[in-house]
Structures are given as C-alpha cells and as structure tokens.
Design a protein around this motif. Structure first.
Motif, PDB file in Angstrom:
ATOM      1  N   LEU A  90       0.827  -1.205   0.000  1.00  0.00           N
ATOM      2  CA  LEU A  90       0.000   0.000   0.000  1.00  0.00           C
ATOM      3  C   LEU A  90       0.862   1.255   0.000  1.00  0.00           C
ATOM      4  CD1 LEU A  90      -2.672  -1.157   2.601  1.00  0.00           C
ATOM      5  CD2 LEU A  90      -3.011  -0.912   0.137  1.00  0.00           C
ATOM      6  N   SER A  91       2.006   1.172   0.679  1.00  0.00           N
ATOM      7  CA  SER A  91       2.941   2.299   0.670  1.00  0.00           C
ATOM      8  C   SER A  91       3.542   2.480  -0.713  1.00  0.00           C
ATOM      9  CB  SER A  91       4.036   2.058   1.706  1.00  0.00           C
ATOM     10  OG  SER A  91       4.992   3.100   1.684  1.00  0.00           O
ATOM     11  N   GLU A  92       3.892   1.376  -1.369  1.00  0.00           N
ATOM     12  CA  GLU A  92       4.475   1.453  -2.712  1.00  0.00           C
ATOM     13  C   GLU A  92       3.483   2.052  -3.699  1.00  0.00           C
ATOM     14  OE1 GLU A  92       5.824   0.523  -6.657  1.00  0.00           O
ATOM     15  OE2 GLU A  92       3.969  -0.208  -5.753  1.00  0.00           O
ATOM     16  N   LEU A  93       2.202   1.778  -3.489  1.00  0.00           N
ATOM     17  CA  LEU A  93       1.161   2.352  -4.344  1.00  0.00           C
ATOM     18  C   LEU A  93       0.973   3.846  -4.087  1.00  0.00           C
ATOM     19  CD1 LEU A  93      -1.563  -0.449  -4.241  1.00  0.00           C
ATOM     20  CD2 LEU A  93      -0.418   0.414  -6.293  1.00  0.00           C
ATOM     21  N   GLY A  94       1.564   4.332  -2.986  1.00  0.00           N
ATOM     22  CA  GLY A  94       1.409   5.749  -2.645  1.00  0.00           C
ATOM     23  C   GLY A  94       0.194   6.031  -1.796  1.00  0.00           C
ATOM     24  N   TRP A  95      -0.417   4.978  -1.213  1.00  0.00           N
ATOM     25  CA  TRP A  95      -1.622   5.148  -0.406  1.00  0.00           C
ATOM     26  C   TRP A  95      -1.308   5.302   1.076  1.00  0.00           C
ATOM     27  CZ3 TRP A  95      -5.015   0.683  -2.847  1.00  0.00           C
ATOM     28  CH2 TRP A  95      -5.264   1.005  -4.190  1.00  0.00           C
ATOM     29  N   LEU A  96      -0.106   4.903   1.483  1.00  0.00           N
ATOM     30  CA  LEU A  96       0.339   5.016   2.860  1.00  0.00           C
ATOM     31  C   LEU A  96       1.711   5.653   2.900  1.00  0.00           C
ATOM     32  CD1 LEU A  96      -0.386   1.561   4.600  1.00  0.00           C
ATOM     33  CD2 LEU A  96      -1.601   3.709   4.962  1.00  0.00           C
ATOM     34  N   GLN A  97       2.037   6.264   4.035  1.00  0.00           N
ATOM     35  CA  GLN A  97       3.402   6.709   4.264  1.00  0.00           C
ATOM     36  C   GLN A  97       3.765   6.454   5.726  1.00  0.00           C
ATOM     37  OE1 GLN A  97       3.498  10.802   3.104  1.00  0.00           O
ATOM     38  NE2 GLN A  97       2.477  11.535   4.954  1.00  0.00           N
ATOM     39  N   ARG A  98       5.019   6.094   5.936  1.00  0.00           N
ATOM     40  CA  ARG A  98       5.479   5.751   7.277  1.00  0.00           C
ATOM     41  C   ARG A  98       6.051   6.991   7.962  1.00  0.00           C
ATOM     42  NH1 ARG A  98       6.876   0.564   9.216  1.00  0.00           N
ATOM     43  NH2 ARG A  98       6.875   0.708  11.484  1.00  0.00           N
TER      44      ARG A  98
ATOM     45  N   PRO B  48      -1.377   4.356  -9.921  1.00  0.00           N
ATOM     46  CA  PRO B  48      -2.415   3.713  -9.099  1.00  0.00           C
ATOM     47  C   PRO B  48      -3.794   4.308  -9.346  1.00  0.00           C
ATOM     48  CG  PRO B  48      -1.230   5.283  -7.769  1.00  0.00           C
ATOM     49  CD  PRO B  48      -0.541   5.271  -9.124  1.00  0.00           C
ATOM     50  N   ILE B  49      -4.202   4.321 -10.609  1.00  0.00           N
ATOM     51  CA  ILE B  49      -5.494   4.853 -11.011  1.00  0.00           C
ATOM     52  C   ILE B  49      -6.149   3.847 -11.946  1.00  0.00           C
ATOM     53  CG2 ILE B  49      -4.745   7.242 -10.738  1.00  0.00           C
ATOM     54  CD1 ILE B  49      -4.336   7.400 -13.750  1.00  0.00           C
ATOM     55  N   GLU B  50      -7.417   4.049 -12.242  1.00  0.00           N
ATOM     56  CA  GLU B  50      -8.133   3.095 -13.089  1.00  0.00           C
ATOM     57  C   GLU B  50      -7.648   3.122 -14.539  1.00  0.00           C
ATOM     58  OE1 GLU B  50     -10.287   0.639 -12.347  1.00  0.00           O
ATOM     59  OE2 GLU B  50      -9.735   1.140 -10.297  1.00  0.00           O
ATOM     60  N   GLN B  51      -7.257   4.304 -15.027  1.00  0.00           N
ATOM     61  CA  GLN B  51      -6.760   4.376 -16.399  1.00  0.00           C
ATOM     62  C   GLN B  51      -5.436   3.631 -16.532  1.00  0.00           C
ATOM     63  OE1 GLN B  51      -7.804   6.987 -14.515  1.00  0.00           O
ATOM     64  NE2 GLN B  51      -8.359   8.742 -15.797  1.00  0.00           N
ATOM     65  N   ASP B  52      -5.198   3.073 -17.710  1.00  0.00           N
ATOM     66  CA  ASP B  52      -3.958   2.358 -17.965  1.00  0.00           C
ATOM     67  C   ASP B  52      -2.895   3.337 -18.436  1.00  0.00           C
ATOM     68  OD1 ASP B  52      -4.566  -0.330 -17.324  1.00  0.00           O
ATOM     69  OD2 ASP B  52      -5.819  -0.449 -19.095  1.00  0.00           O
ATOM     70  N   VAL B  53      -2.191   3.909 -17.475  1.00  0.00           N
ATOM     71  CA  VAL B  53      -1.143   4.890 -17.757  1.00  0.00           C
ATOM     72  C   VAL B  53       0.088   4.508 -16.948  1.00  0.00           C
ATOM     73  CG1 VAL B  53      -0.484   7.325 -17.675  1.00  0.00           C
ATOM     74  CG2 VAL B  53      -2.866   6.696 -18.123  1.00  0.00           C
ATOM     75  N   VAL B  54       1.246   4.524 -17.594  1.00  0.00           N
ATOM     76  CA  VAL B  54       2.487   4.223 -16.883  1.00  0.00           C
ATOM     77  C   VAL B  54       3.365   5.467 -16.847  1.00  0.00           C
ATOM     78  CG1 VAL B  54       2.501   1.772 -17.468  1.00  0.00           C
ATOM     79  CG2 VAL B  54       3.635   3.397 -18.983  1.00  0.00           C
ATOM     80  N   SER B  55       4.151   5.577 -15.780  1.00  0.00           N
ATOM     81  CA  SER B  55       5.122   6.652 -15.659  1.00  0.00           C
ATOM     82  C   SER B  55       6.494   6.110 -16.014  1.00  0.00           C
ATOM     83  CB  SER B  55       5.130   7.193 -14.233  1.00  0.00           C
ATOM     84  OG  SER B  55       6.075   8.235 -14.091  1.00  0.00           O
ATOM     85  N   ASP B  56       7.355   6.975 -16.548  1.00  0.00           N
ATOM     86  CA  ASP B  56       8.703   6.523 -16.893  1.00  0.00           C
ATOM     87  C   ASP B  56       9.402   5.942 -15.676  1.00  0.00           C
ATOM     88  OD1 ASP B  56       8.356   7.338 -19.498  1.00  0.00           O
ATOM     89  OD2 ASP B  56       9.326   9.276 -19.214  1.00  0.00           O
ATOM     90  N   PHE B  57       9.350   6.664 -14.549  1.00  0.00           N
ATOM     91  CA  PHE B  57       9.993   6.205 -13.318  1.00  0.00           C
ATOM     92  C   PHE B  57       9.094   6.489 -12.118  1.00  0.00           C
ATOM     93  CE2 PHE B  57      13.381   7.358 -16.262  1.00  0.00           C
ATOM     94  CZ  PHE B  57      14.185   6.230 -16.236  1.00  0.00           C
ATOM     95  N   TYR B  58       9.223   5.634 -11.116  1.00  0.00           N
ATOM     96  CA  TYR B  58       8.560   5.862  -9.832  1.00  0.00           C
ATOM     97  C   TYR B  58       9.610   5.720  -8.746  1.00  0.00           C
ATOM     98  CZ  TYR B  58       5.586   5.187  -5.734  1.00  0.00           C
ATOM     99  OH  TYR B  58       5.008   5.306  -4.498  1.00  0.00           O
ATOM    100  N   LEU B  59       9.679   6.708  -7.844  1.00  0.00           N
ATOM    101  CA  LEU B  59      10.653   6.725  -6.755  1.00  0.00           C
ATOM    102  C   LEU B  59       9.894   6.516  -5.447  1.00  0.00           C
ATOM    103  CD1 LEU B  59      12.649   9.882  -7.948  1.00  0.00           C
ATOM    104  CD2 LEU B  59      12.788   7.533  -8.776  1.00  0.00           C
ATOM    105  N   PRO B  60       9.817   5.286  -4.963  1.00  0.00           N
ATOM    106  CA  PRO B  60       8.953   4.980  -3.814  1.00  0.00           C
ATOM    107  C   PRO B  60       9.337   5.686  -2.524  1.00  0.00           C
ATOM    108  CG  PRO B  60      10.350   3.090  -4.372  1.00  0.00           C
ATOM    109  CD  PRO B  60      10.487   4.080  -5.488  1.00  0.00           C
ATOM    110  N   SER B  61      10.610   6.010  -2.329  1.00  0.00           N
ATOM    111  CA  SER B  61      11.000   6.668  -1.081  1.00  0.00           C
ATOM    112  C   SER B  61      10.403   8.058  -0.960  1.00  0.00           C
ATOM    113  CB  SER B  61      12.526   6.752  -0.970  1.00  0.00           C
ATOM    114  OG  SER B  61      13.065   7.535  -2.018  1.00  0.00           O
TER     115      SER B  61
END
Length: 222
Positions: A33-41, A148-161
């Motif tokens: 859930l954190s990786e999806l951007g829905w939670l943060q520690r 993390p949305i219903e549309q099928d869209v990808v980002s070039d990069f995602y930085l989870p930290s």
C-alpha cells in the motif's frame, strides 16, 4: 438487481484482515500500500495519503499507545491496481489476470532497446541516462510503473522513497508533443500524484538538476 454487500459495508478492515483474502501478512500489505502511494510511514505510525483516502483508507489511533494506523473499506479488495500489485509481488503474471487488455497492448507498442547499469531495458537514451543517474546515486526506482489509477497509464519512473513519479519528455526521435505533455500533466494533477519532469535540454545537466528536483520529496542525492 444484485446488491454488493461488501461495497455497502461500514466494517473497515485492518491490514491483517485485508491481507487474509490476498494471502499476505499485514507487514507485506502495508508495504504494498505504501508502494502504491496510499500510505506513508512516520516513525512507527502509518499515515494515509490523499490517494489512500480516495481508495478507502480511514485513520485510526491505538488508545493504549497512541500509535496511528489505517483501516480500509472492504471495497479496496476490488481495486484493480491493488490486485495487480499483489500478483506482481507474488511473481504471478499480472497481465494475464488483468481485465484491461489495453495495458498489455500499450506496453507492446514500444521496444525497450537500451540496457541500463541496473539491468533495466529502457526506450530512449535520455531514459538510460536518468536510470543510470538514479542507480549511481542510490535512489531506488521502478521503470514503467503503472499509476495507481483506473486508467492504464504508466510513468517513466517511480521513486517509492519520495512517493513521486518522474517523467522524461523526450525520445530518441525528439521531444514529446506538447499536447501529450499537457494531457499527461492534467492526469497527474487530477489524481494529486506528484510529478518530476525532465526535458531533453536538461539531460546533460542531471548532476545539477536532479538533486534540486528530488529534494522537495525528501530524496537526498549528490
């Protein structure tokens, strides 16, 4: 008419309860859930982000130790992006389980021909330089990450930290069309997804540009 009692339920689920039907422990669920951007520690607390609230999160506090945590509306179990992340985490072929054939078709339109230092295959020299810079700077990143949305869209990069996406507005054949740039920006803004943008004219100055762009998201790099 068939009424879905799960969607109407007011009984929120803890991470443990959410993980049971998905076959994952609470710790793994929170990390996904954190990786999806829905939670943060925050220290020992879990805090819901705006995107998490939209997905069905509700904040709670433990009365005995005042630790903050998050519970989830049962409808989150039907969320396509969460189910996809679980399948990917388990090593399953998420695309064959996807109800959105357009996602698979979208990925097949591009040939990733440049191999980066960390083993990613990317679509352009600009993406290669960015990927290598992130790798050498010790910044954990994912390439071609589904939003993390219903549309099928990808980002070039995602930085989870930093819970931030990075988009390179260029290709080996030249800059991306302005209309595409504006449409994509609007999509990020609509869903309150933070975005870092890198343009072709900046690609030779990554050492001076990227640290400044990363700093507001708590990502330190040389």
């Amino acid at each position: 008419m068939v009424l879905d009692d799960t969607l109407r339920s007011d009984k929120y689920l803890t991470a443990t309860q959410l993980g049971e039907p998905l076959g994952l422990a609470a710790k793994k669920i929170n990390l996904l859930l954190s990786e999806l951007g829905w939670l943060q520690r925050q220290d020992s607390d879990w805090i819901a982000t705006l995107q998490g609230v939209r997905a069905g999160a509700q904040p709670r506090s433990d009365k005995s130790n005042h630790h903050k945590f998050v519970v989830w509306h049962p409808s989150v179990l039907r969320n396509h992006r969460l189910k996809q992340s679980v399948l990917e985490f388990k090593g399953a072929d998420a695309e064959t389980h996807s109800t959105e054939k357009s996602f698979s078709s979208f990925r097949q339109k591009f040939a990733a021909k440049h191999r980066t230092l960390d083993g990613h295959y990317v679509q352009s020299k600009g993406e290669l330089l960015i990927d290598n810079w992130l790798y050498m700077a010790g910044v954990v990143h994912a390439y071609q990450r589904q939003l993390p949305i219903e549309q099928d869209v990808v980002s070039d990069f995602y930085l989870p930290s930093g819970k931030v996406y990075l988009q390179y507005w260029g290709s080996d054949s030249g800059p991306i069309e302005n209309k595409t740039v504006e449409t994509t920006r609007e999509l990020y803004q609509q869903h309150d997804l933070p975005l870092i943008e890198v343009f072709p004219e900046e690609i030779e100055q990554l050492d001076s540009i990227l640290p400044k762009k990363l700093k507001p998201f708590g990502i330190k790099a040389y």
